[in-house]
Design a protein around this motif. Structure first.
Motif, PDB file in Angstrom:
ATOM      1  N   VAL A 164       0.976  -1.098   0.033  1.00  0.00           N
ATOM      2  CA  VAL A 164      -0.030  -0.064   0.022  1.00  0.00           C
ATOM      3  C   VAL A 164       0.874   1.203  -0.011  1.00  0.00           C
ATOM      4  CG1 VAL A 164      -1.698   1.187   1.197  1.00  0.00           C
ATOM      5  CG2 VAL A 164      -1.699  -1.152   1.214  1.00  0.00           C
ATOM      6  N   VAL A 165       0.559   2.228  -0.914  1.00  0.00           N
ATOM      7  CA  VAL A 165       1.380   3.626  -0.711  1.00  0.00           C
ATOM      8  C   VAL A 165       0.340   4.543  -0.234  1.00  0.00           C
ATOM      9  CG1 VAL A 165       2.506   5.192  -2.045  1.00  0.00           C
ATOM     10  CG2 VAL A 165       2.688   2.829  -3.099  1.00  0.00           C
ATOM     11  N   TYR A 166       0.737   5.240   0.829  1.00  0.00           N
ATOM     12  CA  TYR A 166      -0.007   6.399   1.395  1.00  0.00           C
ATOM     13  C   TYR A 166       0.363   7.629   1.045  1.00  0.00           C
ATOM     14  CZ  TYR A 166      -1.385   2.740   4.737  1.00  0.00           C
ATOM     15  OH  TYR A 166      -2.102   1.575   5.109  1.00  0.00           O
ATOM     16  N   TYR A 167      -0.365   8.487   0.330  1.00  0.00           N
ATOM     17  CA  TYR A 167       0.027   9.816  -0.044  1.00  0.00           C
ATOM     18  C   TYR A 167      -0.619  10.812   0.870  1.00  0.00           C
ATOM     19  CZ  TYR A 167       0.770   7.521  -4.519  1.00  0.00           C
ATOM     20  OH  TYR A 167       1.269   6.751  -5.412  1.00  0.00           O
ATOM     21  N   CYS A 168       0.473  11.477   1.741  1.00  0.00           N
ATOM     22  CA  CYS A 168       0.070  12.293   2.634  1.00  0.00           C
ATOM     23  C   CYS A 168       0.649  13.851   2.575  1.00  0.00           C
ATOM     24  CB  CYS A 168       0.920  12.069   3.965  1.00  0.00           C
ATOM     25  SG  CYS A 168       0.651   9.984   4.328  1.00  0.00           S
ATOM     26  N   ARG A 169      -0.270  14.704   3.282  1.00  0.00           N
ATOM     27  CA  ARG A 169      -0.056  16.066   3.037  1.00  0.00           C
ATOM     28  C   ARG A 169      -0.243  16.626   4.442  1.00  0.00           C
ATOM     29  NH1 ARG A 169       0.750  20.315  -0.313  1.00  0.00           N
ATOM     30  NH2 ARG A 169      -0.331  22.414   0.127  1.00  0.00           N
ATOM     31  N   GLU A 170       0.985  17.344   4.837  1.00  0.00           N
ATOM     32  CA  GLU A 170       0.989  17.832   6.345  1.00  0.00           C
ATOM     33  C   GLU A 170       0.575  17.015   7.426  1.00  0.00           C
ATOM     34  OE1 GLU A 170      -1.427  21.247   6.249  1.00  0.00           O
ATOM     35  OE2 GLU A 170      -0.137  22.588   4.706  1.00  0.00           O
ATOM     36  N   GLY A 171       1.060  15.686   7.074  1.00  0.00           N
ATOM     37  CA  GLY A 171       0.814  14.445   7.975  1.00  0.00           C
ATOM     38  C   GLY A 171      -0.343  13.688   8.110  1.00  0.00           C
ATOM     39  N   ILE A 172      -1.273  14.238   6.887  1.00  0.00           N
ATOM     40  CA  ILE A 172      -2.728  13.721   6.929  1.00  0.00           C
ATOM     41  C   ILE A 172      -2.792  12.783   5.580  1.00  0.00           C
ATOM     42  CG2 ILE A 172      -5.218  14.228   6.676  1.00  0.00           C
ATOM     43  CD1 ILE A 172      -4.693  16.747   8.260  1.00  0.00           C
ATOM     44  N   VAL A 173      -3.113  11.694   5.518  1.00  0.00           N
ATOM     45  CA  VAL A 173      -3.320  10.854   4.545  1.00  0.00           C
ATOM     46  C   VAL A 173      -4.441  11.298   3.440  1.00  0.00           C
ATOM     47  CG1 VAL A 173      -4.127   8.553   3.572  1.00  0.00           C
ATOM     48  CG2 VAL A 173      -2.842   8.786   5.749  1.00  0.00           C
ATOM     49  N   CYS A 174      -4.237  11.642   2.371  1.00  0.00           N
ATOM     50  CA  CYS A 174      -5.072  12.285   1.460  1.00  0.00           C
ATOM     51  C   CYS A 174      -5.528  11.468   0.316  1.00  0.00           C
ATOM     52  CB  CYS A 174      -4.475  13.762   1.002  1.00  0.00           C
ATOM     53  SG  CYS A 174      -3.104  13.697   0.102  1.00  0.00           S
ATOM     54  N   GLY A 175      -4.681  10.449   0.096  1.00  0.00           N
ATOM     55  CA  GLY A 175      -5.046   9.321  -0.843  1.00  0.00           C
ATOM     56  C   GLY A 175      -4.250   7.987  -0.605  1.00  0.00           C
ATOM     57  N   PHE A 176      -4.602   7.079  -1.205  1.00  0.00           N
ATOM     58  CA  PHE A 176      -3.838   5.783  -1.208  1.00  0.00           C
ATOM     59  C   PHE A 176      -3.954   5.050  -2.373  1.00  0.00           C
ATOM     60  CE2 PHE A 176      -7.858   4.816   0.784  1.00  0.00           C
ATOM     61  CZ  PHE A 176      -8.131   3.698   0.217  1.00  0.00           C
ATOM     62  N   LEU A 177      -3.023   4.030  -2.597  1.00  0.00           N
ATOM     63  CA  LEU A 177      -2.729   2.992  -3.544  1.00  0.00           C
ATOM     64  C   LEU A 177      -2.716   1.689  -3.170  1.00  0.00           C
ATOM     65  CD1 LEU A 177      -1.531   3.095  -7.018  1.00  0.00           C
ATOM     66  CD2 LEU A 177      -0.331   1.403  -5.528  1.00  0.00           C
ATOM     67  N   THR A 178      -3.497   0.743  -3.233  1.00  0.00           N
ATOM     68  CA  THR A 178      -3.607  -0.663  -2.799  1.00  0.00           C
ATOM     69  C   THR A 178      -3.049  -1.266  -4.051  1.00  0.00           C
ATOM     70  OG1 THR A 178      -5.690  -1.165  -3.193  1.00  0.00           O
ATOM     71  CG2 THR A 178      -5.138  -0.418  -0.892  1.00  0.00           C
ATOM     72  N   MET A 227     -11.288   6.434   5.885  1.00  0.00           N
ATOM     73  CA  MET A 227     -11.285   7.827   5.367  1.00  0.00           C
ATOM     74  C   MET A 227     -12.645   8.690   5.835  1.00  0.00           C
ATOM     75  SD  MET A 227      -8.531   8.048   2.497  1.00  0.00           S
ATOM     76  CE  MET A 227      -8.341   9.909   2.438  1.00  0.00           C
ATOM     77  N   ARG A 228     -13.530   7.789   5.279  1.00  0.00           N
ATOM     78  CA  ARG A 228     -15.036   8.331   5.337  1.00  0.00           C
ATOM     79  C   ARG A 228     -15.379   8.528   6.942  1.00  0.00           C
ATOM     80  NH1 ARG A 228     -19.993   7.355   6.374  1.00  0.00           N
ATOM     81  NH2 ARG A 228     -19.714   5.319   6.679  1.00  0.00           N
ATOM     82  N   MET A 229     -14.907   7.873   7.732  1.00  0.00           N
ATOM     83  CA  MET A 229     -15.241   7.700   9.269  1.00  0.00           C
ATOM     84  C   MET A 229     -14.401   8.691   9.883  1.00  0.00           C
ATOM     85  SD  MET A 229     -16.554   3.818   9.751  1.00  0.00           S
ATOM     86  CE  MET A 229     -16.778   4.040  11.396  1.00  0.00           C
ATOM     87  N   LEU A 230     -13.398   9.256   9.201  1.00  0.00           N
ATOM     88  CA  LEU A 230     -12.339   9.977   9.978  1.00  0.00           C
ATOM     89  C   LEU A 230     -11.531   9.395  11.055  1.00  0.00           C
ATOM     90  CD1 LEU A 230     -14.517  13.424  10.103  1.00  0.00           C
ATOM     91  CD2 LEU A 230     -12.771  12.876   8.512  1.00  0.00           C
ATOM     92  N   ILE A 231     -11.353   8.129  10.990  1.00  0.00           N
ATOM     93  CA  ILE A 231     -10.424   7.404  11.870  1.00  0.00           C
ATOM     94  C   ILE A 231      -9.207   6.772  10.924  1.00  0.00           C
ATOM     95  CG2 ILE A 231     -12.512   6.433  13.241  1.00  0.00           C
ATOM     96  CD1 ILE A 231     -12.303   3.966  11.751  1.00  0.00           C
ATOM     97  N   MET A 232      -8.973   7.428   9.693  1.00  0.00           N
ATOM     98  CA  MET A 232      -7.467   6.911   9.109  1.00  0.00           C
ATOM     99  C   MET A 232      -6.351   7.480  10.022  1.00  0.00           C
ATOM    100  SD  MET A 232      -5.815   5.236   6.559  1.00  0.00           S
ATOM    101  CE  MET A 232      -7.178   5.263   5.163  1.00  0.00           C
ATOM    102  N   PRO A 233      -5.527   6.671  10.348  1.00  0.00           N
ATOM    103  CA  PRO A 233      -4.155   7.080  11.120  1.00  0.00           C
ATOM    104  C   PRO A 233      -3.600   8.278  10.345  1.00  0.00           C
ATOM    105  CG  PRO A 233      -4.212   4.728  10.842  1.00  0.00           C
ATOM    106  CD  PRO A 233      -5.195   5.186  10.139  1.00  0.00           C
ATOM    107  N   MET A 234      -2.833   9.135  11.324  1.00  0.00           N
ATOM    108  CA  MET A 234      -2.023  10.137  10.687  1.00  0.00           C
ATOM    109  C   MET A 234      -0.738   9.419  10.092  1.00  0.00           C
ATOM    110  SD  MET A 234      -3.754  12.906  11.198  1.00  0.00           S
ATOM    111  CE  MET A 234      -2.656  14.208  11.430  1.00  0.00           C
ATOM    112  N   ALA A 235       0.028  10.136   9.437  1.00  0.00           N
ATOM    113  CA  ALA A 235       1.478   9.695   8.646  1.00  0.00           C
ATOM    114  C   ALA A 235       2.278   9.156   9.945  1.00  0.00           C
ATOM    115  CB  ALA A 235       1.922  10.697   7.829  1.00  0.00           C
ATOM    116  N   VAL A 236       2.230   9.905  10.741  1.00  0.00           N
ATOM    117  CA  VAL A 236       3.183   9.394  11.895  1.00  0.00           C
ATOM    118  C   VAL A 236       2.766   8.200  12.543  1.00  0.00           C
ATOM    119  CG1 VAL A 236       4.198  10.063  14.324  1.00  0.00           C
ATOM    120  CG2 VAL A 236       3.976  11.818  12.385  1.00  0.00           C
ATOM    121  N   GLU A 237       1.605   7.812  12.669  1.00  0.00           N
ATOM    122  CA  GLU A 237       1.174   6.740  13.168  1.00  0.00           C
ATOM    123  C   GLU A 237       1.343   5.649  12.414  1.00  0.00           C
ATOM    124  OE1 GLU A 237      -2.708   7.831  16.054  1.00  0.00           O
ATOM    125  OE2 GLU A 237      -2.976   8.226  13.635  1.00  0.00           O
TER     126      GLU A 237
END
Length: 170
Positions: A48-62, A76-86
């Motif tokens: 999985v590739v996570y694309y982050c902006r300012e520590g927030i996941v803004c897109g991903f590729l599986t 992402m819809r439920m706003l429980i996606m972990p931050m980039a640091v996590e």
């Protein structure tokens, strides 16, 4: 309108098949990002590739997963996606995300019939339904056995009553 926080209602999902491998990209195609996190082994064709902006996941590729994108979209819809640091600190972020979504599954509302038309959702739900179906079959079977015994007893009593009535008439 610029710089206002708005709820995420829709992000495009792009599906691609490379040979027999499914690739799903979720997010805006022209989205700006400042960090890319790769989770999994690229050589094993499952990552999985996570694309982050300012520590927030803004897109991903599986890549190579069949149902994982559904759980991640829901996170992402439920706003429980972990931050980039996590995500960087997790051993298996995909498993953690799936567990978070499943723990919040009571709050997920959807029209089951429509969702089950999507094959990957059907497969995810199928495992839970198989166990429920087995339990239901056992319960129904035992109820049917009880009813059958009760009906046989009732028939036996009716036959005895008929015999008594015939004997009284004769």
């Amino acid at each position: 309108m610029l710089y206002k926080e708005v709820p995420m209602e829709y992000l495009p999902l792009t599906r691609l098949t490379l040979g027999n491998t499914e690739v799903y990209y979720y997010g805006e195609r022209n989205n700006l990002f400042d960090e890319v996190i790769v989770s999994g082994d690229i050589k094993s064709d499952k990552f999985v590739v996570y694309y982050c902006r300012e520590g927030i996941v803004c897109g991903f590729l599986t890549f190579g997963y069949k149902n994982l994108h559904l759980y991640m979209i829901e996170a992402m819809r439920m706003l429980i996606m972990p931050m980039a640091v996590e995500i960087n600190s997790m051993d298996d972020p995909q498993k953690s995300i799936v567990n978070m979504v499943m723990n919040h599954s009571a709050s997920i509302s959807c029209v089951r019939e429509q969702m089950l038309k999507v094959p990957s959702v059907f497969m995810a739900v199928k495992g839970m339904d198989v166990e429920r179906a087995k339990m239901m079959r056992k319960k129904i079977s035992s109820e049917m056995d009880k009813k059958e015994k009760a009906n046989k007893e009732k028939m036996r009593k009716q036959e005895e009553d008929q015999k008594k009535q015939l004997e009284e008439i004769e």
